[in-house]
Design a protein around this motif. Structure first.
Motif, short mmCIF file in Angstrom:
data_model
loop_
_atom_site.label_atom_id
_atom_site.label_comp_id
_atom_site.label_asym_id
_atom_site.label_seq_id
_atom_site.Cartn_x
_atom_site.Cartn_y
_atom_site.Cartn_z
N ASP A 198 2.31 -9.21 -3.60
CA ASP A 198 2.75 -9.28 -5.01
C ASP A 198 1.71 -8.75 -5.99
OD1 ASP A 198 5.02 -10.45 -4.05
OD2 ASP A 198 4.32 -12.52 -4.42
N SER A 199 0.52 -8.36 -5.52
CA SER A 199 -0.53 -7.93 -6.44
C SER A 199 -0.12 -6.71 -7.26
CB SER A 199 -1.82 -7.63 -5.67
OG SER A 199 -1.60 -6.56 -4.74
N GLY A 200 0.59 -5.79 -6.65
CA GLY A 200 1.03 -4.61 -7.39
C GLY A 200 1.94 -4.98 -8.55
N ASP A 201 2.89 -5.88 -8.29
CA ASP A 201 3.81 -6.31 -9.36
C ASP A 201 3.05 -7.06 -10.45
OD1 ASP A 201 5.85 -5.19 -7.92
OD2 ASP A 201 6.44 -7.08 -6.96
N ARG A 202 2.10 -7.89 -10.06
CA ARG A 202 1.33 -8.65 -11.05
C ARG A 202 0.52 -7.71 -11.93
NH1 ARG A 202 -0.99 -13.81 -7.56
NH2 ARG A 202 1.04 -14.82 -7.22
N HIS A 203 -0.13 -6.72 -11.32
CA HIS A 203 -0.91 -5.76 -12.12
C HIS A 203 0.00 -4.99 -13.07
CE1 HIS A 203 -4.82 -6.40 -10.39
NE2 HIS A 203 -4.40 -6.18 -9.15
N ALA A 204 1.18 -4.66 -12.61
CA ALA A 204 2.12 -3.93 -13.48
C ALA A 204 2.54 -4.81 -14.65
CB ALA A 204 3.33 -3.49 -12.66
N ARG A 205 2.81 -6.11 -14.38
CA ARG A 205 3.20 -7.02 -15.46
C ARG A 205 2.06 -7.21 -16.45
NH1 ARG A 205 5.66 -9.92 -11.18
NH2 ARG A 205 3.96 -11.44 -11.18
N ILE A 206 0.82 -7.35 -15.94
CA ILE A 206 -0.35 -7.52 -16.82
C ILE A 206 -0.54 -6.27 -17.68
CG2 ILE A 206 -2.86 -7.72 -16.85
CD1 ILE A 206 -2.63 -9.51 -14.38
N ALA A 207 -0.41 -5.10 -17.08
CA ALA A 207 -0.56 -3.86 -17.85
C ALA A 207 0.51 -3.75 -18.92
CB ALA A 207 -0.49 -2.65 -16.90
N GLU A 248 -0.40 -6.12 -21.73
CA GLU A 248 -1.50 -5.57 -22.54
C GLU A 248 -1.00 -4.48 -23.47
OE1 GLU A 248 -4.37 -4.33 -19.70
OE2 GLU A 248 -5.27 -6.33 -19.46
#
Length: 340
Positions: free
Chosen positions: A68-77, A80
């Motif tokens: 899920d790290s890819g999805d989380r990074h996308a949501r954080i970006a 931001e």
């Protein structure tokens, strides 16, 4: 185990027994005959299940986190970006409010002086080394801008146009040492010439060396021939210092300009001069002086009745001592009772 007839019969038998036990357990409820066996199995197998879970769960969580790290990074970006856009929108709102106030003040100034103006935005500021004070605006000859036109804003005189291109123009600011404009004093009509001095107040040389001037007096532009480079009546500044008169033919005063030359954003170029000299009508109304509060003084004086009573008593005693009868006949002979 080999797939034989006996093994298939054993499998079917075990399935039938399992369904029978499930049916008996459901119908028995809390009094189910297999409840004891179930508790015993839970007692034996429970610790084993907990141990296996403690070992397997961290591994599963780590695998899930990596997946899920890819999805989380996308949501954080995305969050931001939304936050940055929101901050930019809020900043733009404050700036738009400031620009609306500037535009409103400039339109009021133009209306008071009957100036036809072309609005423009400051897009560059000249270097201030060597007392060179200029700005570049986003309006040029294609917008009707010409050399030696007056530039103002809502506060007053900004400068004059010196260089014109198709889409931009350069404005020499009023505080530049090479800038000179004719001025006229409010009310007294004393004429002078204002010269820029960088970040210091303007120096105004009045033609009348005996002119009566004081701090707080205001000046406007006198105007030029054919209204170029200056139209009349534009507010210039306010007197902050008066040099002592030494009997010279002229007199010098220091004037603080109304315009803040380090905060220029929106300006107006006067493309159509007024039909008549607006005189002092463009100047803002002076603030009313506060009226002093009335003072009431109360004076306490001694009462007059007390003194009158004392005097009456004294006079009565004096009459008794003299032997006079207040009831005596005023026509009686005063010697009638006198012994012979």
């Amino acid at each position: 185990m080999r797939d034989t007839r006996e093994s298939r019969l054993l499998l079917v038998l075990l399935i039938v027994i399992a369904f029978a036990l499930i049916t008996v357990d459901i119908r028995g409820g809390e009094a189910s005959p297999v409840d004891g066996a179930r508790r015993a199995a839970a007692t034996v197998l429970g610790p084993v299940e907990n141990g296996v879970a403690n070992v397997v769960n961290p591994v599963g969580n780590a695998i899930g986190a990596v997946r899920d790290s890819g999805d989380r990074h996308a949501r954080i970006a995305a969050l931001e970006r939304d936050n940055a856009a929101l901050k930019q929108r809020l900043g733009s709102t404050d700036r738009n409010r400031s620009r609306v106030r500037q535009l409103d003040a400039m339109l009021k100034t133009a209306a008071a002086g009957q100036y036809g103006i072309k609005g423009a935005e400051v897009i560059a500021v000249g270097a201030a080394q060597g007392f060179s004070w200029t700005i570049t605006i986003d309006a040029g000859s294609d917008d009707g801008i010409m050399r030696d036109m007056t530039v103002l804003n809502g506060a007053g005189l900004v400068g004059r146009v010196t260089t014109v291109g198709p889409h931009t123009a350069t404005v020499l600011l009023a505080n530049d040492p090479d800038f000179t404009v004719g001025t006229r004093m409010e009310n007294t009509d004393e004429i002078g010439f204002a010269t820029g001095r960088g970040d210091r107040p303007l120096a105004v040389q009045l033609l009348n060396g005996k002119a009566q001037v004081k701090k707080g007096d205001r000046l406007v532009t006198f105007g030029s021939s054919n209204d170029k480079p200056f139209v009349p009546g534009v507010p210039v500044g306010q007197v902050v210092k008066v040099d002592p008169s030494r009997g010279d033919l002229t007199r010098t005063v220091s004037v603080r300009p109304f315009v803040s030359f380090t905060k220029l954003d929106l300006v107006g170029v006067v493309v159509e001069p007024p039909r008549e000299d607006p005189r002092d009508t463009v100047l803002p109304a002076k603030p009313a002086k506060p009226k002093p509060a009335p003072t009431v003084t109360v004076t306490v004086t001694p009462s007059a009745d007390t003194g009158a009573g004392t005097d009456a008593t004294t006079d009565a005693g004096a009459g008794t001592d003299a032997g006079s009868d207040p009831n005596a006949d005023p026509n009686a002979d005063p010697n009638a009772n006198t012994p012979q």
